[in-house]
Structures are given as C-alpha cells and as structure tokens.
Design an enzyme around this catalytic site. Structure first.
Site, PDB file in Angstrom:
ATOM      1  N   LEU A  29       0.811  -1.221   0.000  1.00  0.00           N
ATOM      2  CA  LEU A  29       0.000   0.000   0.000  1.00  0.00           C
ATOM      3  C   LEU A  29       0.841   1.266   0.000  1.00  0.00           C
ATOM      4  O   LEU A  29       1.888   1.340   0.646  1.00  0.00           O
ATOM      5  CB  LEU A  29      -0.929  -0.021   1.221  1.00  0.00           C
ATOM      6  N   HIS A  30       0.360   2.256  -0.731  1.00  0.00           N
ATOM      7  CA  HIS A  30       0.968   3.582  -0.748  1.00  0.00           C
ATOM      8  C   HIS A  30      -0.111   4.619  -0.459  1.00  0.00           C
ATOM      9  O   HIS A  30      -1.266   4.271  -0.161  1.00  0.00           O
ATOM     10  CB  HIS A  30       1.660   3.832  -2.091  1.00  0.00           C
ATOM     11  N   GLU A  31       0.263   5.890  -0.560  1.00  0.00           N
ATOM     12  CA  GLU A  31      -0.645   6.981  -0.190  1.00  0.00           C
ATOM     13  C   GLU A  31      -1.928   6.948  -1.035  1.00  0.00           C
ATOM     14  O   GLU A  31      -2.988   7.372  -0.567  1.00  0.00           O
ATOM     15  CB  GLU A  31       0.097   8.319  -0.361  1.00  0.00           C
ATOM     16  N   HIS A  33      -3.634   4.265  -1.950  1.00  0.00           N
ATOM     17  CA  HIS A  33      -4.565   3.362  -1.269  1.00  0.00           C
ATOM     18  C   HIS A  33      -5.140   4.016  -0.005  1.00  0.00           C
ATOM     19  O   HIS A  33      -6.326   3.880   0.295  1.00  0.00           O
ATOM     20  CB  HIS A  33      -3.855   2.073  -0.861  1.00  0.00           C
ATOM     21  N   LEU A 181       1.102   7.569  -8.185  1.00  0.00           N
ATOM     22  CA  LEU A 181       1.558   6.538  -7.249  1.00  0.00           C
ATOM     23  C   LEU A 181       1.060   5.164  -7.699  1.00  0.00           C
ATOM     24  O   LEU A 181      -0.067   5.016  -8.146  1.00  0.00           O
ATOM     25  CB  LEU A 181       1.061   6.838  -5.834  1.00  0.00           C
ATOM     26  N   SER A 182       1.939   4.175  -7.593  1.00  0.00           N
ATOM     27  CA  SER A 182       1.625   2.814  -8.014  1.00  0.00           C
ATOM     28  C   SER A 182       2.570   1.857  -7.324  1.00  0.00           C
ATOM     29  O   SER A 182       3.747   2.169  -7.123  1.00  0.00           O
ATOM     30  CB  SER A 182       1.804   2.679  -9.534  1.00  0.00           C
ATOM     31  N   SER A 183       2.041   0.678  -6.970  1.00  0.00           N
ATOM     32  CA  SER A 183       2.924  -0.324  -6.374  1.00  0.00           C
ATOM     33  C   SER A 183       4.051  -0.679  -7.337  1.00  0.00           C
ATOM     34  O   SER A 183       5.160  -1.000  -6.913  1.00  0.00           O
ATOM     35  CB  SER A 183       2.134  -1.583  -6.027  1.00  0.00           C
ATOM     36  N   ARG A 184       3.773  -0.610  -8.621  1.00  0.00           N
ATOM     37  CA  ARG A 184       4.787  -1.005  -9.598  1.00  0.00           C
ATOM     38  C   ARG A 184       5.915   0.031  -9.724  1.00  0.00           C
ATOM     39  O   ARG A 184       6.939  -0.257 -10.326  1.00  0.00           O
ATOM     40  CB  ARG A 184       4.149  -1.290 -10.962  1.00  0.00           C
TER      41      ARG A 184
END
Lengths: 279, 279
Positions: A29-31, A33, A181-184
C-alpha cells in the site's frame, strides 16, 4: 483493527455491522490506497480493505510472482489510517479448487487499451471483485481513478448485473514530480523514477492543448507517442477517449479522458488525466 | 400479496424483511412451481416469486416469442399458494439498454447435454439469475430438479462466485402418467401428451436396471434412444451422469442421474431421474 483471513470469519463479522465500505487492493500500500481508505471511512460505519494478489488477472509472463507482498507493513498503515478490517485471504480460500470456473465476462472494452496487451485481465478483475463483493457485501466500494479502465469496467458491471453497491471513484495520488503513485513504481531504478514523470507531463500537455481548443486528437496522440519513444519509452497506447464510456472521443464530447500505458525499462506504467470543458 | 414491477420498489420492500426466499420462474405456473413456493415458505419469512421470460437464455429459432405469458392466472395461483411478492419486471427493467453487456460465463458443462443444442442458454440463465439474486438479495433460492443441468450450473455458480445464498433443490412434480410437469407440455396435442409419458418410462426402466446391478451405461443409453426413436421421438440425448458434477458416470459412482432431452412433434421435452445406491 481485525485481520481476517477466512470467508467464514469475514461473514460472521459482517453480520454485526450495518453499513460497510470495501476497498479492494493487492496490497503493497501507498498513499493512493490510503486516500481510498479515507474516502471509504466517510461513506460507511466500517471499512474493509481486502489484500489479495489475484492470480487470474495476471497474464502469462506478467509479474504475478514478483508482485510485492508486504502484509505486515500494510496492516500497520491500515491500522493508522483507521481501517476496521483487513481481509487477506489465502489463495486457497478464494480459489479452493485451484482455479476459478465461473467468470464475469465484460464486453468488448475488456479487449481495448490495457486489454489489448493483457488478454483476460479485466475478466479476472471483474470476477475477483464480484467474489469480494459477494463475500463482504459492502454498501459502497472505492476504486482509484489511476486504474481508469478498471473503474469503468467495475462501474459497468455493477450497473449491468444490478449489484446493489455504490462505486465511488477516488482521485489519483501523485508524487511531487507528477508520477502517479503505483505499487509497480517500486520496480523502477532511481534514474527511471525521475524519468517516469515524463508520462504524466505528456498527458498534462495534451490536456492543456485540448482545453485550449485543439481537437486534433490523433495528432496530439502521435506527438506524445513520438516524444516518449524518443526518450526511451515503449508506448503501449496513448488515447483520448470519452470519459464515461471509454469509447473513441468525438469532437462534440465535453468530458474526455486521456489514457496511457508505456513501458520504461522493465516496468509497465499507466496513467490518465480527465479533461472537462464546456463548449 | 404484492405485485411489483420495478427494481426500485422491490429493493424498497426488501429492506423491511429479514429472511427472504426467491423462486425464479418464467411464469405460466403449474403444480411444479407451486411446490417450489411451498418449499420456499418453509425456509424464510417471505417468498418472492419472479416471473420473467428471459430473452437471453433463448436461442435463435427457439420459442421465446410463443412462450406462454399468463401473468393474471399466475398471480392468482401464487396468491393462493401464499407467495408474498410476485416480481414481474418488464424487459426494459432488466435490460434497460436493450441488451446485456456483462455475462456470467459457466465452465464447459454449459456446452454439454442441453448446452449442445442450446448454445448460450446456460450463460443466459446464470446471468439473469445473478441479476435477480442481486436485486432480491435472497437468503435462499429454490430451483426444481426438473431442470437438473440448470440446477447444477446455479449451484456451481453460487459456490464459485461466493454468493451467500443457499440453493434448495426441489423434487420433480409429475402427472399421473409420469410426465414431468413443464410449461412446454402446453405445446403438446392430446395424443402427444399421452405419448409423452414414454420419456419418463424409459428413464425409470434405466434406473431400475442400474439399481439391479447393470453397469453397461452405454448399452442402456442406446436401448432407450432406439426405443424412443422407434416411437417417433427425435432424441437429443439420454445419458447417465454423475449426479453432483454431471461428469460422465463411472462404474464406481453411487449417486447418478439419468438425464434426457427429446423432441415429440414440435415440442422439446427434458426429464431426469436420480439413482442412489450403495455398492
């Protein structure tokens, strides 16, 4: 905060809560999410965040195996963000027979844009989201606009299959450079991460041109593709589309979205920007 | 008894009732349907019977247009049987865009048995039942064993898509001759109706043979096909299958079902009989 791994336990928890919001995620998770979670909290008595790296939405040769699994950190972030339940089922819990047999099949849009290079992806998304909806039985569910085509598929599915769930789209969170922003993004090297901002910059320039009255969408698309290719990107697509339906944009449309997917190094990134205007 | 035509009104009614049973039908009700209603009443606080002749489960050249619509008589029968709601939506209510865009796609079983001659049928059934489930949000739903393959598809779908609904199978109702009750029996002439009992008689004979120890399923199937053909039937299929999965019967199986479809005159009839035994 409850960490729940089984459908039975989730259903039992659900019975005691009146109005529930679901935020489906694949974790790491990032900002972006957490922004979904904050939106969800404003719409329900309790927020369930599901964390499940869903094999059936990954194609052959995609990053299912190396997709980051970071449950411990995710749970900490979600506790701080005020989620009520983290639902993190094992693969054997959602796919007890080792595979899914019944699928929710979206219409032709599933084979366009990201679907061209990811056959079966949106079918896998629609199917697992249906399963999560049936397990969690939420009143509302929050999806990020970052995955714009996914959001369109889910909205279409909910409407077409008469699911009694309100879908709430949430704005994209971006780094200071403009990178969505992306998990990737975690796959990017430091240099690539700096360069990755070129994608959102391209989309912003296109949006400005359209807002300024340029309606030659094909030329704008070509220019952006050329620019990115010259800077070392492999462009999957950059297209101006009608925002609600994702059909080809017409000159008369006044709510557009510019959607893009491109590969930098070994990392495939997607981004988009909406353009609203009155004629 | 409430007669409800719109999704909005149905949802509003639903909010006031705790435990609901759904009986999905295409109307033109007979004693078989009323038996479903009686079973449903025993499992819930209120029973919803849906009446909807579902275009997307009919193939080209099938009897969608001439399928009997008898709402007034159906409502009378259901009132007498103690149903709480008849949900009879117009086609524009379930298919507001004139068509369905998202489908629930069953696995390979949808192309076997009745699926061989009715491509798309079980996809249409699975999709409309999903829509009705999402609209009515029942706790239980009753389906007749008469449509044995349909029952298997619905049970599989509910399990595989994690729908939180108990599926209750209900025994076949038969005329004194043995003919399974069906709305399509109304298409039969008087002579055909008398002759139609040959289908169930064939199945009973096969069941007796299997119970007596005969395990040559292929020979039993062939004999039955030959018999019916000699009596003027066009046989679609007669097969011994494993009852739970509808896969090909093995000698070691102890819960079988003999399923059949055959055409008499212009009317396609289906029937089946379960065979349970211990070795």
């Amino acid at each position: 905060m409850h960490l729940i791994h089984t459908i039975t336990e989730l259903r039992s928890w659900r019975q005691e809560v009146k109005r529930v919001a679901l935020v489906p995620t694949m974790g790491n998770l990032h900002e972006g999410h957490l922004s979904l979670v904050r939106t969800a909290k404003a719409h329900a008595h309790a927020v369930v965040v599901s964390i499940f790296v869903n094999r059936i939405q990954f194609g052959v040769g995609e990053d299912f195996d190396r997709y980051p699994r970071t449950l411990e950190q995710d749970v900490k972030k979600l506790t701080a963000a005020g989620a009520d339940v983290v639902f993190a089922p094992a693969e054997s819990e959602l796919y007890p027979n080792g595979m899914q047999r019944y699928f929710v099949e979206p219409p032709a849009i599933q084979n366009e844009l990201c679907g061209r290079s990811r056959p079966g992806h949106f079918r896998g998304v629609a199917t697992v989201v249906t399963k999560l909806f049936n397990i969690v039985q939420p009143d509302v569910a929050c999806f990020g606009k970052k995955d714009y085509q996914q959001l369109a598929v889910i909205k279409g599915m909910v409407q077409d299959l008469n699911m009694n769930i309100e879908i709430i789209p949430v704005e994209i969170e971006r780094a200071e450079t403009g990178l969505a922003l992306s998990s990737r993004n975690g796959y990017l090297t430091e240099d690539e991460r700096a360069q990755a901002a070129q994608l959102s910059a391209c989309l912003r320039n296109m949006a400005k041109a359209i807002e300024a009255g340029n309606r030659d969408f094909a030329a704008l698309e070509n220019d952006a593709v050329m620019y990115l290719q010259q800077h070392g990107w492999q462009v999957d697509y950059i297209e101006v589309r009608q925002a609600q339906t994702l059909t080809k944009a017409q000159i008369s449309d006044n709510h557009l979205v510019i959607v893009a997917a491109a590969v930098l190094g070994n990392t495939r990134l997607i981004d988009n920007i909406e353009v609203c205007f009155s004629h």
